[in-house]
Design an enzyme around this catalytic site. Structure first.
Site: not given
Ligand SMILES: NC(=O)c1ccc[n+]([C@@H]2O[C@H](COP(=O)([O-])OP(=O)(O)OC[C@H]3O[C@@H](n4cnc5c(N)ncnc54)[C@H](OP(=O)(O)O)[C@@H]3O)[C@@H](O)[C@H]2O)c1
Length: 227
Positions: A136
């Site tokens: 990641y």
């Molecule tokens: N989790 C953590 O603690 C953390 C920490 C720091 C940064 N981040 C980053 O912050 C960002 C936002 O996080 P979040 O929790 O809001 O993420 P999330 O809820 O997992 O949402 C990610 C979105 O990306 C979409 N997606 C995945 N594959 C795709 C594709 N091929 N084409 C178009 N859309 C696609 C997903 O669609 P579906 O709804 O259809 O699955 C989902 O809606 C991410 O980049 C994550 O890596 C996360």
């Protein structure tokens, strides 16, 4: 200034949904575009969320197809991610998907690009031994480096661990971030969405910057002015 037209990749995610809601309810923004990968998500965003929507899977679409979806917009926000869906999708969504969106912005003439990366992505010593997270962070770090060498007016936001939706409106000043404690830092989803909104409204202090985002005790206004 005319209302900003913003397209959000990853619109159906936790941060993405909150962001679209904020953009939709602010007179500084035109109706935003939700870029999603399933037809039922298009239907939800158009019919229930009241925003525009495009069915564009960034994994299977070419950069030109993505460019066609975002053409005419002023800014693109990338908040997509594969989540816990396996290593392969980390590379095709978080890394190559993000790079394709950058190429699409360059091709479509969309200069402004805001990406949600991850805290200390550039620090390999920090994440190399973090269980299950190495790939990641490789993807996030590599995508960030591509973005920095692009022609775009970019801002890289690097939140700590994402927590519950409700925002605090309070951020940790950068000079008070303790690198050794990075693994413990977190931020609420709504605060990330609010900061993206402010980033779009304040290109003067955010373009070309990489900004760590964690909750703290400084208001969003004073945090953004301190950048
Ligand atoms: N989790 C953590 O603690 C953390 C920490 C720091 C940064 N981040 C980053 O912050 C960002 C936002 O996080 P979040 O929790 O809001 O993420 P999330 O809820 O997992 O949402 C990610 C979105 O990306 C979409 N997606 C995945 N594959 C795709 C594709 N091929 N084409 C178009 N859309 C696609 C997903 O669609 P579906 O709804 O259809 O699955 C989902 O809606 C991410 O980049 C994550 O890596 C996360």
């Amino acid at each position: 200034m005319s209302p900003l037209r913003v397209a959000v990749v990853g619109a159906n995610g936790r941060v993405g949904r909150l962001l679209l809601n904020q953009l939709k309810n602010s007179s500084s923004f035109a109706t935003p575009l939700a870029i999603v990968r399933k037809q039922d998500q298009v239907d939800y965003f158009k019919n229930e969320a009241g925003v525009d929507a495009s069915l564009t899977d960034i994994e299977t679409s070419s950069a030109s197809e993505i460019a066609a979806a975002i053409k005419g917009y002023d800014a693109v926000v990338f908040s997509a991610g594969a989540g816990y869906d396996g290593v392969e999708r980390i590379f095709t969504v978080d890394l190559d998907g993000c790079i394709k969106v950058v190429e699409a912005c360059e091709n479509a003439g969309v200069k402004r690009f805001v990406v949600v990366s991850a805290l200390r992505a550039e620090d390999r010593d920090f994440w190399w031994n973090l269980e299950g997270l190495r790939e990641y962070y490789i993807a996030k770090r590599s995508a960030d480096r591509e973005i920095r060498s692009s022609k775009l007016d970019y801002t890289i936001l690097q939140p700590g661990t994402l927590e519950s939706n409700e925002g605090t409106g309070l951020f940790q000043p950068l000079d008070k971030l303790d690198e050794k404690a990075s693994g413990l830092y977190s931020i609420n989803n709504e605060d990330v969405a609010s900061f993206i909104t402010q980033t779009l409204l304040h290109p003067d202090v955010t373009v070309g910057k990489t900004i760590p985002l964690v909750n703290g005790n400084e208001s969003i206004e004073s945090f953004i002015q301190s950048l």
